[in-house]
Motif scaffolding. Structure first.
Motif, PDB file in Angstrom:
ATOM      1  N   MET A 220       0.809  -1.190   0.000  1.00 14.11           N
ATOM      2  CA  MET A 220       0.000   0.000   0.000  1.00 14.11           C
ATOM      3  C   MET A 220       0.857   1.260   0.000  1.00 14.11           C
ATOM      4  N   ARG A 221       2.031   1.195   0.611  1.00 12.93           N
ATOM      5  CA  ARG A 221       2.864   2.390   0.663  1.00 12.93           C
ATOM      6  C   ARG A 221       3.322   2.803  -0.727  1.00 12.93           C
ATOM      7  N   LYS A 222       3.630   1.816  -1.566  1.00 13.15           N
ATOM      8  CA  LYS A 222       4.027   2.151  -2.937  1.00 13.15           C
ATOM      9  C   LYS A 222       2.883   2.826  -3.677  1.00 13.15           C
ATOM     10  N   LEU A 223       1.686   2.302  -3.493  1.00 14.79           N
ATOM     11  CA  LEU A 223       0.534   2.923  -4.147  1.00 14.79           C
ATOM     12  C   LEU A 223       0.273   4.315  -3.587  1.00 14.79           C
ATOM     13  N   ASP A 224       0.475   4.511  -2.296  1.00 15.27           N
ATOM     14  CA  ASP A 224       0.294   5.849  -1.726  1.00 15.27           C
ATOM     15  C   ASP A 224       1.276   6.843  -2.337  1.00 15.27           C
ATOM     16  N   THR A 225       2.530   6.433  -2.550  1.00 18.11           N
ATOM     17  CA  THR A 225       3.499   7.342  -3.171  1.00 18.11           C
ATOM     18  C   THR A 225       3.147   7.599  -4.626  1.00 18.11           C
ATOM     19  N   LEU A 226       2.632   6.582  -5.320  1.00 17.76           N
ATOM     20  CA  LEU A 226       2.217   6.791  -6.705  1.00 17.76           C
ATOM     21  C   LEU A 226       1.041   7.764  -6.787  1.00 17.76           C
ATOM     22  N   VAL A 227       0.119   7.677  -5.833  1.00 19.94           N
ATOM     23  CA  VAL A 227      -1.011   8.612  -5.791  1.00 19.94           C
ATOM     24  C   VAL A 227      -0.497  10.033  -5.581  1.00 19.94           C
ATOM     25  N   ALA A 228       0.496  10.179  -4.698  1.00 24.19           N
ATOM     26  CA  ALA A 228       1.038  11.511  -4.425  1.00 24.19           C
ATOM     27  C   ALA A 228       1.823  12.054  -5.613  1.00 24.19           C
ATOM     28  N   ASP A 229       2.587  11.193  -6.284  1.00 27.45           N
ATOM     29  CA  ASP A 229       3.434  11.636  -7.395  1.00 27.45           C
ATOM     30  C   ASP A 229       2.679  11.803  -8.708  1.00 27.45           C
ATOM     31  N   PHE A 230       1.675  10.956  -8.955  1.00 28.62           N
ATOM     32  CA  PHE A 230       0.933  10.974 -10.225  1.00 28.62           C
ATOM     33  C   PHE A 230      -0.575  10.984  -9.961  1.00 28.62           C
ATOM     34  N   PRO A 231      -1.107  12.087  -9.453  1.00 32.64           N
ATOM     35  CA  PRO A 231      -2.531  12.116  -9.103  1.00 32.64           C
ATOM     36  C   PRO A 231      -3.466  12.008 -10.299  1.00 32.64           C
TER      37      PRO A 231
ATOM     38  N   LEU B 297      -6.818   7.482  -5.030  1.00 31.45           N
ATOM     39  CA  LEU B 297      -7.301   6.750  -3.867  1.00 31.45           C
ATOM     40  C   LEU B 297      -8.807   6.981  -3.797  1.00 31.45           C
ATOM     41  N   ILE B 298      -9.587   5.925  -4.013  1.00 32.67           N
ATOM     42  CA  ILE B 298     -11.043   6.043  -4.078  1.00 32.67           C
ATOM     43  C   ILE B 298     -11.654   6.041  -2.687  1.00 32.67           C
ATOM     44  N   GLY B 299     -11.190   5.133  -1.822  1.00 30.75           N
ATOM     45  CA  GLY B 299     -11.750   5.057  -0.487  1.00 30.75           C
ATOM     46  C   GLY B 299     -10.849   4.287   0.444  1.00 30.75           C
ATOM     47  N   GLN B 300     -11.081   4.460   1.731  1.00 30.26           N
ATOM     48  CA  GLN B 300     -10.322   3.711   2.714  1.00 30.26           C
ATOM     49  C   GLN B 300     -11.102   3.593   4.003  1.00 30.26           C
ATOM     50  N   ASP B 301     -10.815   2.535   4.761  1.00 27.74           N
ATOM     51  CA  ASP B 301     -11.349   2.386   6.108  1.00 27.74           C
ATOM     52  C   ASP B 301     -10.195   1.969   7.013  1.00 27.74           C
ATOM     53  N   GLU B 302     -10.492   1.391   8.167  1.00 26.49           N
ATOM     54  CA  GLU B 302      -9.424   1.072   9.120  1.00 26.49           C
ATOM     55  C   GLU B 302      -8.438   0.037   8.593  1.00 26.49           C
ATOM     56  N   ILE B 303      -8.883  -0.882   7.735  1.00 25.92           N
ATOM     57  CA  ILE B 303      -8.009  -1.991   7.339  1.00 25.92           C
ATOM     58  C   ILE B 303      -7.745  -2.082   5.841  1.00 25.92           C
ATOM     59  N   SER B 304      -8.360  -1.262   5.025  1.00 18.97           N
ATOM     60  CA  SER B 304      -8.156  -1.395   3.585  1.00 18.97           C
ATOM     61  C   SER B 304      -8.213  -0.049   2.881  1.00 18.97           C
ATOM     62  N   LYS B 305      -7.648  -0.040   1.683  1.00 21.05           N
ATOM     63  CA  LYS B 305      -7.711   1.133   0.808  1.00 21.05           C
ATOM     64  C   LYS B 305      -8.089   0.649  -0.579  1.00 21.05           C
ATOM     65  N   THR B 306      -8.794   1.487  -1.330  1.00 19.56           N
ATOM     66  CA  THR B 306      -9.190   1.161  -2.692  1.00 19.56           C
ATOM     67  C   THR B 306      -8.608   2.209  -3.622  1.00 19.56           C
ATOM     68  N   TYR B 307      -7.893   1.727  -4.637  1.00 20.33           N
ATOM     69  CA  TYR B 307      -7.223   2.603  -5.589  1.00 20.33           C
ATOM     70  C   TYR B 307      -7.816   2.416  -6.976  1.00 20.33           C
ATOM     71  N   SER B 308      -7.627   3.420  -7.822  1.00 17.80           N
ATOM     72  CA  SER B 308      -8.048   3.329  -9.210  1.00 17.80           C
ATOM     73  C   SER B 308      -6.882   3.749 -10.097  1.00 17.80           C
ATOM     74  N   PHE B 309      -6.586   2.897 -11.106  1.00 17.81           N
ATOM     75  CA  PHE B 309      -5.572   3.211 -12.105  1.00 17.81           C
ATOM     76  C   PHE B 309      -5.805   2.305 -13.303  1.00 17.81           C
ATOM     77  N   PRO B 310      -5.187   2.606 -14.435  1.00 17.46           N
ATOM     78  CA  PRO B 310      -5.448   1.820 -15.654  1.00 17.46           C
ATOM     79  C   PRO B 310      -5.080   0.342 -15.500  1.00 17.46           C
ATOM     80  N   LYS B 311      -5.896  -0.492 -16.096  1.00 19.54           N
ATOM     81  CA  LYS B 311      -5.689  -1.938 -16.033  1.00 19.54           C
ATOM     82  C   LYS B 311      -4.346  -2.336 -16.642  1.00 19.54           C
ATOM     83  N   SER B 312      -3.884  -1.598 -17.631  1.00 19.88           N
ATOM     84  CA  SER B 312      -2.634  -1.947 -18.298  1.00 19.88           C
ATOM     85  C   SER B 312      -1.415  -1.742 -17.391  1.00 19.88           C
TER      86      SER B 312
END
Length: 84
Positions: A1-12, A17-32
């Motif tokens: 998740m930390r890698k995805l968090d940095t990607l969200v910050a660097d390439f918004p 980041l679509i949503g998050q709760d106490e134990i999970s996060k949901t991300y959106s990016f191209p399938k490719s």
């Protein structure tokens, strides 16, 4: 998740980041951008060949470093590199 968090910050514009709760996060990016690879199988012969090549390269590098160094250390013993 930390890698995805940095990607969200660097390439918004690409990663969001679509949503998050106490134990999970949901991300959106191209399938490719998703890739799954199986681990590389290396035979013992390939491993030994690569090991010997690195030993030779390290010897050459150490000789170049030794000849190129302008300082001489007297009375110090350098530890020999450990080979696996």
């Amino acid at each position: 998740m930390r890698k995805l968090d940095t990607l969200v910050a660097d390439f918004p514009d690409t990663y969001t980041l679509i949503g998050q709760d106490e134990i999970s996060k949901t991300y959106s990016f191209p399938k490719s951008f998703v890739s799954y690879r199986k681990p590389r199988a290396v035979s013992t012969e390939q491993r030994e060949r690569a090991r010997q090549m690195m030993i030779e390269r390290n010897k050459e590098k150490n000789i170049k470093d030794f000849l190129g160094s302008s300082r001489v250390m007297v009375g110090k013993k350098y530890p020999q590199p450990q080979c696996l």
